[in-house]
Scaffold this motif. Structure first.
Motif, PDB file in Angstrom:
ATOM      1  N   ALA A 153      -2.923  -2.488  -6.890  1.00 15.04           N
ATOM      2  CA  ALA A 153      -2.692  -3.916  -6.706  1.00 15.04           C
ATOM      3  C   ALA A 153      -2.336  -4.605  -8.017  1.00 15.04           C
ATOM      4  O   ALA A 153      -1.601  -5.593  -8.035  1.00 15.04           O
ATOM      5  CB  ALA A 153      -3.932  -4.571  -6.087  1.00 15.04           C
ATOM      6  N   THR A 154      -2.849  -4.089  -9.120  1.00 13.53           N
ATOM      7  CA  THR A 154      -2.552  -4.664 -10.427  1.00 13.53           C
ATOM      8  C   THR A 154      -1.142  -4.305 -10.876  1.00 13.53           C
ATOM      9  O   THR A 154      -0.403  -5.156 -11.396  1.00 13.53           O
ATOM     10  CB  THR A 154      -3.570  -4.168 -11.480  1.00 13.53           C
ATOM     11  N   LEU A 155      -0.744  -3.043 -10.661  1.00 18.61           N
ATOM     12  CA  LEU A 155       0.554  -2.563 -11.126  1.00 18.61           C
ATOM     13  C   LEU A 155       1.691  -3.075 -10.247  1.00 18.61           C
ATOM     14  O   LEU A 155       2.738  -3.485 -10.769  1.00 18.61           O
ATOM     15  CB  LEU A 155       0.557  -1.033 -11.162  1.00 18.61           C
ATOM     16  N   ASN A 156       1.488  -3.061  -8.937  1.00 16.34           N
ATOM     17  CA  ASN A 156       2.550  -3.483  -8.023  1.00 16.34           C
ATOM     18  C   ASN A 156       1.923  -3.974  -6.719  1.00 16.34           C
ATOM     19  O   ASN A 156       1.727  -3.192  -5.785  1.00 16.34           O
ATOM     20  CB  ASN A 156       3.521  -2.327  -7.744  1.00 16.34           C
ATOM     21  N   PRO A 157       1.583  -5.270  -6.627  1.00 16.27           N
ATOM     22  CA  PRO A 157       0.901  -5.794  -5.434  1.00 16.27           C
ATOM     23  C   PRO A 157       1.698  -5.591  -4.150  1.00 16.27           C
ATOM     24  O   PRO A 157       1.126  -5.278  -3.098  1.00 16.27           O
ATOM     25  CB  PRO A 157       0.737  -7.286  -5.754  1.00 16.27           C
ATOM     26  N   GLU A 158       3.024  -5.747  -4.218  1.00 22.24           N
ATOM     27  CA  GLU A 158       3.838  -5.616  -3.004  1.00 22.24           C
ATOM     28  C   GLU A 158       3.808  -4.189  -2.481  1.00 22.24           C
ATOM     29  O   GLU A 158       3.632  -3.951  -1.276  1.00 22.24           O
ATOM     30  CB  GLU A 158       5.283  -6.046  -3.285  1.00 22.24           C
ATOM     31  N   LEU A 159       3.960  -3.226  -3.390  1.00 20.22           N
ATOM     32  CA  LEU A 159       3.933  -1.825  -2.971  1.00 20.22           C
ATOM     33  C   LEU A 159       2.550  -1.435  -2.458  1.00 20.22           C
ATOM     34  O   LEU A 159       2.422  -0.707  -1.466  1.00 20.22           O
ATOM     35  CB  LEU A 159       4.325  -0.924  -4.147  1.00 20.22           C
ATOM     36  N   ALA A 160       1.494  -1.943  -3.119  1.00 17.17           N
ATOM     37  CA  ALA A 160       0.131  -1.658  -2.669  1.00 17.17           C
ATOM     38  C   ALA A 160      -0.102  -2.200  -1.262  1.00 17.17           C
ATOM     39  O   ALA A 160      -0.747  -1.555  -0.432  1.00 17.17           O
ATOM     40  CB  ALA A 160      -0.876  -2.260  -3.647  1.00 17.17           C
ATOM     41  N   GLN A 161       0.448  -3.382  -0.982  1.00 16.46           N
ATOM     42  CA  GLN A 161       0.316  -3.982   0.350  1.00 16.46           C
ATOM     43  C   GLN A 161       1.004  -3.111   1.394  1.00 16.46           C
ATOM     44  O   GLN A 161       0.471  -2.881   2.486  1.00 16.46           O
ATOM     45  CB  GLN A 161       0.928  -5.387   0.345  1.00 16.46           C
ATOM     46  N   VAL A 162       2.170  -2.604   1.052  1.00 13.38           N
ATOM     47  CA  VAL A 162       2.917  -1.742   1.972  1.00 13.38           C
ATOM     48  C   VAL A 162       2.150  -0.454   2.250  1.00 13.38           C
ATOM     49  O   VAL A 162       2.159   0.072   3.367  1.00 13.38           O
ATOM     50  CB  VAL A 162       4.311  -1.426   1.394  1.00 13.38           C
ATOM     51  N   GLU A 163       1.441   0.054   1.224  1.00  9.80           N
ATOM     52  CA  GLU A 163       0.686   1.293   1.369  1.00  9.80           C
ATOM     53  C   GLU A 163      -0.647   1.104   2.079  1.00  9.80           C
ATOM     54  O   GLU A 163      -1.417   2.058   2.232  1.00  9.80           O
ATOM     55  CB  GLU A 163       0.441   1.911  -0.016  1.00  9.80           C
ATOM     56  N   GLY A 164      -0.934  -0.135   2.517  1.00  6.46           N
ATOM     57  CA  GLY A 164      -2.129  -0.382   3.310  1.00  6.46           C
ATOM     58  C   GLY A 164      -3.310  -0.944   2.555  1.00  6.46           C
ATOM     59  O   GLY A 164      -4.406  -1.081   3.121  1.00  6.46           O
ATOM     60  N   VAL A 165      -3.122  -1.282   1.288  1.00 12.46           N
ATOM     61  CA  VAL A 165      -4.201  -1.868   0.499  1.00 12.46           C
ATOM     62  C   VAL A 165      -4.336  -3.348   0.834  1.00 12.46           C
ATOM     63  O   VAL A 165      -3.340  -4.080   0.843  1.00 12.46           O
ATOM     64  CB  VAL A 165      -3.938  -1.703  -1.016  1.00 12.46           C
ATOM     65  N   ASN A 166      -5.542  -3.769   1.137  1.00  9.18           N
ATOM     66  CA  ASN A 166      -5.798  -5.198   1.359  1.00  9.18           C
ATOM     67  C   ASN A 166      -5.917  -5.864  -0.010  1.00  9.18           C
ATOM     68  O   ASN A 166      -7.008  -6.013  -0.559  1.00  9.18           O
ATOM     69  CB  ASN A 166      -7.078  -5.388   2.180  1.00  9.18           C
ATOM     70  N   VAL A 167      -4.768  -6.250  -0.568  1.00  6.69           N
ATOM     71  CA  VAL A 167      -4.696  -6.715  -1.947  1.00  6.69           C
ATOM     72  C   VAL A 167      -5.564  -7.947  -2.169  1.00  6.69           C
ATOM     73  O   VAL A 167      -6.320  -8.028  -3.146  1.00  6.69           O
ATOM     74  CB  VAL A 167      -3.232  -7.003  -2.343  1.00  6.69           C
ATOM     75  N   LYS A 168      -5.485  -8.914  -1.273  1.00  2.00           N
ATOM     76  CA  LYS A 168      -6.244 -10.153  -1.445  1.00  2.00           C
ATOM     77  C   LYS A 168      -7.751  -9.892  -1.429  1.00  2.00           C
ATOM     78  O   LYS A 168      -8.491 -10.476  -2.222  1.00  2.00           O
ATOM     79  CB  LYS A 168      -5.866 -11.160  -0.357  1.00  2.00           C
ATOM     80  N   GLN A 169      -8.197  -9.019  -0.532  1.00  2.00           N
ATOM     81  CA  GLN A 169      -9.627  -8.726  -0.449  1.00  2.00           C
ATOM     82  C   GLN A 169     -10.123  -8.029  -1.720  1.00  2.00           C
ATOM     83  O   GLN A 169     -11.170  -8.396  -2.266  1.00  2.00           O
ATOM     84  CB  GLN A 169      -9.910  -7.848   0.764  1.00  2.00           C
ATOM     85  N   VAL A 170      -9.361  -7.048  -2.203  1.00  2.00           N
ATOM     86  CA  VAL A 170      -9.763  -6.321  -3.398  1.00  2.00           C
ATOM     87  C   VAL A 170      -9.785  -7.243  -4.614  1.00  2.00           C
ATOM     88  O   VAL A 170     -10.726  -7.215  -5.423  1.00  2.00           O
ATOM     89  CB  VAL A 170      -8.820  -5.125  -3.643  1.00  2.00           C
ATOM     90  N   GLN A 171      -8.777  -8.085  -4.744  1.00  2.00           N
ATOM     91  CA  GLN A 171      -8.721  -9.000  -5.885  1.00  2.00           C
ATOM     92  C   GLN A 171      -9.835 -10.047  -5.816  1.00  2.00           C
ATOM     93  O   GLN A 171     -10.402 -10.416  -6.850  1.00  2.00           O
ATOM     94  CB  GLN A 171      -7.353  -9.670  -5.949  1.00  2.00           C
ATOM     95  N   LEU A 172     -10.144 -10.515  -4.607  1.00  2.00           N
ATOM     96  CA  LEU A 172     -11.231 -11.483  -4.459  1.00  2.00           C
ATOM     97  C   LEU A 172     -12.568 -10.854  -4.837  1.00  2.00           C
ATOM     98  O   LEU A 172     -13.374 -11.473  -5.544  1.00  2.00           O
ATOM     99  CB  LEU A 172     -11.282 -12.004  -3.024  1.00  2.00           C
TER     100      LEU A 172
END
Length: 267
Positions: free
Chosen positions: A156-175
């Motif tokens: 999520a730090t390196l590439n939030p868009e790609l992480a989102q596509v790969e199924g990472v809940n970026v907002k939850q992890v960052q929060l």
């Protein structure tokens, strides 16, 4: 009877300082990567608001600071989702508005008996067994978080868009990361002061970038630099009679400046 090499207060300060350096490193490296260095300064200002609210409502000050700091952290995260203002602008607004509200609340109260400077600068030499237990608790929380979310947070730090596509809940992890960072700073504030905590978060991580070619290396070097700064600062203050917190920060700063002379490794 053999005299101990260090008195108890120095031994506790040494153990607590090393523990604090170790738990600061995992948070600090992501704090630097995500350009959140001003986040600690914002929480330093919000700490005064937490103290003033605790005094006004007659709450435990440590609990009040933790709650307010985590609310401010959540507000930062929520406001950062809106792109009209840059993150540094939002942090500046929250920092100074928190400071202003805190000062207003304090001015409305009479006969305040609290060491406000202690919360900003702390006193690492006053660490006791309870404080060591709090540091251990924080380290366990950080360990659990990173065992579960290290790769997700890194992606999520390196590439939030790609992480989102790969199924990472970026907002939850960052929060979760922001709330954990706020909890760590608020909990450590009474022990060593928010200025020392933010320094241990930022300076070792920034210095470690000059030595690292991978995130894991940066984490390890950040821990080493943080621990080294604690050792140098504590023993310098003990033998030369300097203020302990500033001595630790200056040790980290000198090491950071020294490492800037070294060519950065190729990634």
């Amino acid at each position: 009877m053999i005299m101990p090499l260090l008195p108890d207060f120095m031994l506790f300060a040494l153990i607590g300082g090393i523990g604090l350096a170790i738990i600061s490193a995992p948070l600090g490296v992501f704090m630097v990567w995500q350009r959140q260095s001003y986040f600690g300064a914002t929480l330093a200002h919000s700490a005064l608001l937490g103290i003033s609210i605790g005094l006004f409502l007659q709450l435990d000050l440590t609990l009040s600071v933790i709650i307010v700091s985590m609310m401010v952290a959540a507000a930062i995260f929520w406001l950062s989702q809106y792109k009209q203002l840059s993150s540094d602008t939002l942090l500046g607004i929250l920092a100074h508005s928190s400071l202003a509200f805190g000062l207003i609340l304090i001015s409305l109260q009479d006969n305040i008996q609290v060491d406000l400077m202690g919360y900003l600068f702390g006193d690492i030499l006053s660490i006791n067994r309870v404080d060591l237990g709090l540091i251990l608790l924080t380290s366990l929380l950080i360990l659990v978080f990173y065992l579960k979310h290290w790769q997700s947070l890194l992606n999520a730090t390196l590439n939030p868009e790609l992480a989102q596509v790969e199924g990472v809940n970026v907002k939850q992890v960052q929060l979760l990361f922001v709330l954990l960072l706020a909890f760590m700073i608020a909990l450590s504030m009474k022990i060593v002061g928010v200025l020392l905590v933010t320094s241990l978060l930022i300076i070792p991580a920034a210095a470690a970038r000059r030595l690292s070619t991978s995130p894991e290396q940066m984490l390890v070097f950040s821990i080493i630099i943080g621990v080294f700064s604690i050792l140098v600062g504590l023993f310098t203050s003990y033998y030369i009679d300097l203020p302990t917190g500033p001595a630790i920060v200056m040790a980290a700063t000198f090491l950071f400046l020294l490492l800037q002379l070294k060519p950065q490794p190729n990634n």
